[in-house]
Design a protein around this motif. Structure first.
Motif, PDB file in Angstrom:
ATOM      1  N   ILE A  25      -1.991  -2.518  -5.654  1.00 53.71           N
ATOM      2  CA  ILE A  25      -2.733  -2.146  -4.442  1.00 53.71           C
ATOM      3  C   ILE A  25      -4.153  -2.701  -4.412  1.00 53.71           C
TER       4      ILE A  25
ATOM      5  N   GLU B  57       0.866  -1.181   0.000  1.00 50.42           N
ATOM      6  CA  GLU B  57       0.000   0.000   0.000  1.00 50.42           C
ATOM      7  C   GLU B  57       0.900   1.228   0.000  1.00 50.42           C
ATOM      8  N   GLN B  58       0.659   2.175  -0.886  1.00 50.16           N
ATOM      9  CA  GLN B  58       1.554   3.313  -0.999  1.00 50.16           C
ATOM     10  C   GLN B  58       1.117   4.495  -0.136  1.00 50.16           C
ATOM     11  N   TYR B  59       2.062   5.009   0.628  1.00 54.20           N
ATOM     12  CA  TYR B  59       1.931   6.256   1.380  1.00 54.20           C
ATOM     13  C   TYR B  59       3.359   6.679   1.707  1.00 54.20           C
TER      14      TYR B  59
ATOM     15  N   ASN C 220       3.826   0.203   2.965  1.00 50.79           N
ATOM     16  CA  ASN C 220       4.594   0.696   1.825  1.00 50.79           C
ATOM     17  C   ASN C 220       5.966   0.017   1.824  1.00 50.79           C
TER      18      ASN C 220
ATOM     19  N   TYR D  46      -7.524   2.365   2.458  1.00 48.42           N
ATOM     20  CA  TYR D  46      -6.530   2.146   3.521  1.00 48.42           C
ATOM     21  C   TYR D  46      -6.058   3.484   4.075  1.00 48.42           C
TER      22      TYR D  46
ATOM     23  N   ARG E 279      -9.703  -0.430  -3.031  1.00 50.99           N
ATOM     24  CA  ARG E 279      -8.927  -0.710  -1.836  1.00 50.99           C
ATOM     25  C   ARG E 279      -8.859   0.573  -1.021  1.00 50.99           C
TER      26      ARG E 279
ATOM     27  N   ALA F 158      -0.021  -5.320   5.528  1.00 53.43           N
ATOM     28  CA  ALA F 158       0.259  -4.480   4.366  1.00 53.43           C
ATOM     29  C   ALA F 158       1.082  -3.283   4.812  1.00 53.43           C
TER      30      ALA F 158
END
Length: 761
Positions: free
Chosen positions: A147, A90-92, A109, A540, A538, A107
């Protein structure tokens, strides 16, 4: 079906009250067997044995790093395989969850995934460090496409059949016939599914109305956070350098683990002893006091800044209290302590948060003075100074009602700052004593309020406790169940005291007991239970969420609970035929759902929760009768109380748009009156007149209900895992049964003995 039946069995066995589930047979209506105290204690012993046995079967490897290493036998290849295949991407930006939070969320990044992998390898005895480099654009796009892909769910127990046998024994202990239990379980399952479907539909309808209205007045959401920006963010990439012995270092890329792709990237730097603060999401807390002296108003920092990485705060909430300084001759009870105390010490998680104490008119005093006889001198001098200042300030006043106190505590609040790795800061305020909107003799505090009544209101409000929960990801059902069972086990002595009519009012013994606060575990996971199957998005957390749970005392001595979602910003990404895309409209639905859960957690019926949480549907307004306000000038024509205007202006000043029925009368502080929507992100939340969530009041605080009934309701629902929302109504009704219903629960499990509810302090 097994997990669903298991969950309902847990609810029935430990939480049956006989009140309406609209479910069916009244097998619980038979009067409980009369038990002696000795028989009741024997049953309690057996109950605790079963709870401990049940906890031993919980799969701790889903949230405990040591348990996971034991399961993987400290094998490097097994550790790498687990993180690569079972920890999703998961991207952040930055370090948000760290090793423990990433494991629980399953999950993270590339940085959080790498921190988890490096931690496991190092704890297993290998060399490992985190590397950082610049990922090519095409490979960053490949990561983002991962993702929204489907994920595999995991079970709750190491041995499901053993857990099922324990539930059967608990059912037998409660005296529920096996055949009747099966019938009731089927009815309860069907009823719960119907109600969950209804709740999802109601939230979706409200969200669709908000979305359509936004499109009518201003087009789509202002998508300042584009998919390209998220892809660019993913180029700041992390992985693990590892070697099992003195051989060459190996590159391990957990972010690409499920793709089988090995990216082409060079390390610019690496970290072996920790992640720099500049890469962390951080939470900063500080307590402030506002007081008036004559005509001047001043803001005083009551504590220094307290700051931690957000990843360190996911295990337990930050609990803020104003601890009263016991005055000489105070009544030996909680009620007497708060009614007699004028000096308070701000505490955080039971430790003084400041070297200053304060009193009910806003004076501050060094902690050293509080600890000795100087506190009494301070109290007397403060009172005399206030009297003299008031006399001077009121010279020439025409009447008694025109006179005001020269010295007054106007506000006390906790300020929370969330700082992202790029330095951007978001600030939130949780009021402890807000003069605005507070009541005195049935009306808002003002010149007509006597000093005695005002001080009484301040003392009562200062007695509140606020638990500030920080969420960085999701919480697995396994973790929540383990904590709930731990709370029950830790509070065995408390249960025994409550079941003993000769000792039930022994507050001195109760004061030495400690338990695990699990209220936050009841509502935070529920916020993630909305059905996004329509969009396949998705959803998150990419920044910390903040939720405040307040327990306070009203002027009738009743315990009042309120739940306030302070920030719930998330990210939403979906798969389309042309690739991944943002799904910001889903964040509107998510915000409506969280508002509904915020109210349902405290309401005693679905109808009450819907009426409080869905102002557009509740009002019956058409889209033409719904207003969208973007700035302060847009509320000039609305009929608002001072408190509502203040709250609306605050939301608008912070950049939110406000959506509300044009004919809103703002008559009730207990109802959600408008939705605020961030047009930049889609972040949505329902707001009440006072700018906080709803509240519930009930008389008494029957501790056997607090430590047994509520946690088990939460545990029963969370046992459903991916089907969490099916049983959400059970949690929503928990607060309603803690009072009278808890008696019936205890009777059904422990037999009919005399109960003495604890005093309503």
């Amino acid at each position: 079906m097994f997990r669903r039946t298991l969950a309902c069995a847990l609810i029935l066995t430990l939480s049956w009250t006989g009140w309406a589930w609209a479910a069916g047979p009244a097998f619980a209506q038979e009067p409980p067997k009369q038990l002696s105290y000795e028989e009741t204690m024997a049953r309690l012993d057996r109950f605790m044995e079963l709870i401990e046995e049940l906890r031993s079967h919980v799969d701790r490897s889903q949230f405990d790093l040591d348990a996971l290493l034991d399961k993987l036998d400290y094998d490097a290849d097994g550790i790498i395989k687990f993180v690569n295949e079972e920890i999703y991407f998961e991207q952040y930006p930055g370090l948000l969850r760290s090793a423990h939070g990433t494991l629980m969320s399953r999950a993270g990044n590339s940085l959080d995934q790498s921190v988890l992998l490096a931690r496991l390898l190092k704890d297993a005895g290998y060399e490992a460090r985190v590397a950082r480099g610049k990922l090519p654009r095409e490979e960053a796009e490949l990561l983002i496409a991962e993702i929204p892909k489907p994920r595999t769910s995991v079970g709750i127990f190491v041995d499901g059949s053993a857990a099922e046998q324990i539930f059967a024994q608990l059912t037998s202990l409660a005296g529920i016939p096996e055949t009747a239990a099966k019938i009731e379980l089927e009815d309860l399952t069907r009823h719960g599914l119907d109600e969950a479907t209804s709740l999802h539909a109601a939230a979706r309808q409200e969200a669709d109305s908000i979305q359509r209205k936004l499109e009518i007045v201003g087009g789509q959401l202002d998508r300042r956070e584009s998919l390209q920006e998220i892809q660019q963010e993913a180029r700041d990439y992390f992985w693990v350098l590892y070697r099992p012995d003195t051989s060459a270092w190996r590159d391990i890329h957990p972010a690409f683990g499920s793709t089988g792709h090995t990216p082409e990237v060079d390390a610019d730097e690496s970290y072996s002893d920790g992640i720099p603060e500049a890469l962390q999401h951080r939470v900063r807390l500080q307590v402030f006091l506002e007081r008036s002296i004559g005509q001047s108003v001043e803001k005083v920092p009551l504590s220094g800044p307290w700051e931690r990485p957000a990843a360190n705060l996911i295990e337990a909430p930050l609990v803020y209290n104003n601890t009263p300084v016991r005055p000489p001759g105070a009544v030996d009870s909680l009620q007497g302590l708060f009614s007699d105390s004028d000096v308070f010490v701000p505490t955080l998680n039971g430790v003084a948060a400041s070297d200053l104490a304060f009193d009910v008119v806003g004076n501050t005093i060094p902690m050293m003075a509080v600890q000795d006889a100087a506190s009494e001198l301070f109290r007397n001098m403060s009172d005399k100074t206030d009297q003299a200042s008031s006399a001077i300030a009121n010279l020439g006043a025409a009447s008694e009602t025109g006179k005001t106190s020269a010295r007054e505590l106007r506000a006390l609040w906790v300020n929370l700052d969330l700082t992202a790795p790029d330095g951007r800061k978001r600030s939130y305020r949780q009021d402890i004593w807000p003069r605005r909107g507070m009541r005195c003799g049935g009306s808002e505090i003002g010149p007509e309020c006597s000093k005695t009544d005002r001080i009484s209101a301040i003392r009562r409000t200062l007695a509140s406790q606020i638990s500030l929960a920080v969420a960085t990801g999701s919480f697995p059902a396994t973790y929540v169940l383990d904590k709930v069972l731990e709370r029950i086990i830790d509070n065995r002595t408390l249960l025994q005291l409550q079941l003993d009519p000769q000792r039930a009012s022994d507050l001195e013994e109760w004061s030495h007991l400690e338990g695990v606060d699990t209220n936050w575990l009841g509502y935070l996971p529920l916020f993630d239970a909305f059905d996004h199957s329509r969009s396949q998005a998705r959803i998150y957390r990419g920044v910390p969420s903040l939720v405040a749970f307040r327990q306070a005392i009203n002027d009738q001595g009743q315990l009042s609970l309120s739940l306030d979602v302070m920030t719930n910003l998330k990210r939403a990404i979906k798969s389309t035929a042309t690739g991944p895309a943002l799904a910001q409209s889903e964040l509107i639905a998510e915000g409506v759902w969280e508002t509904l859960m915020e109210n349902l957690f405290l309401a005693n019926s679905q109808e009450t929760a819907l009426n409080r949480a869905l102002p557009i549907s509740r009002s019956g307004a058409t889209l033409e009768e719904v207003a969208v306000v973007h700035d302060i000038s847009g509320i000039s024509s609305l009929n608002l109380s001072d408190e509502a205007r203040h709250s609306l202006e605050r939301d608008l000043t912070q950049g939110y748009s406000v959506i509300l029925p044009k004919e809103s009368d703002f008559v009730s502080e207990q109802q959600v009156e408008w939705f605020r929507v961030d047009p930049r992100t889609g972040e949505t939340l329902g707001m009440a007149v006072d700018g906080r969530g709803g509240a519930l009041e009930y008389l008494g605080k029957l501790l056997v209900g607090i430590v047994l009934v509520a946690p088990i309701y939460v545990a029963g629902c969370l046992l459903l895992g991916g089907e969490l929302s099916f049983c959400v109504l059970a949690v929503g009704k928990t607060a309603a049964v803690i009072g009278v219903g808890a008696v019936a629960v205890a009777l059904s499990v422990f037999g009919a003995i005399t109960f003495t509810p604890s005093e309503a302090y």
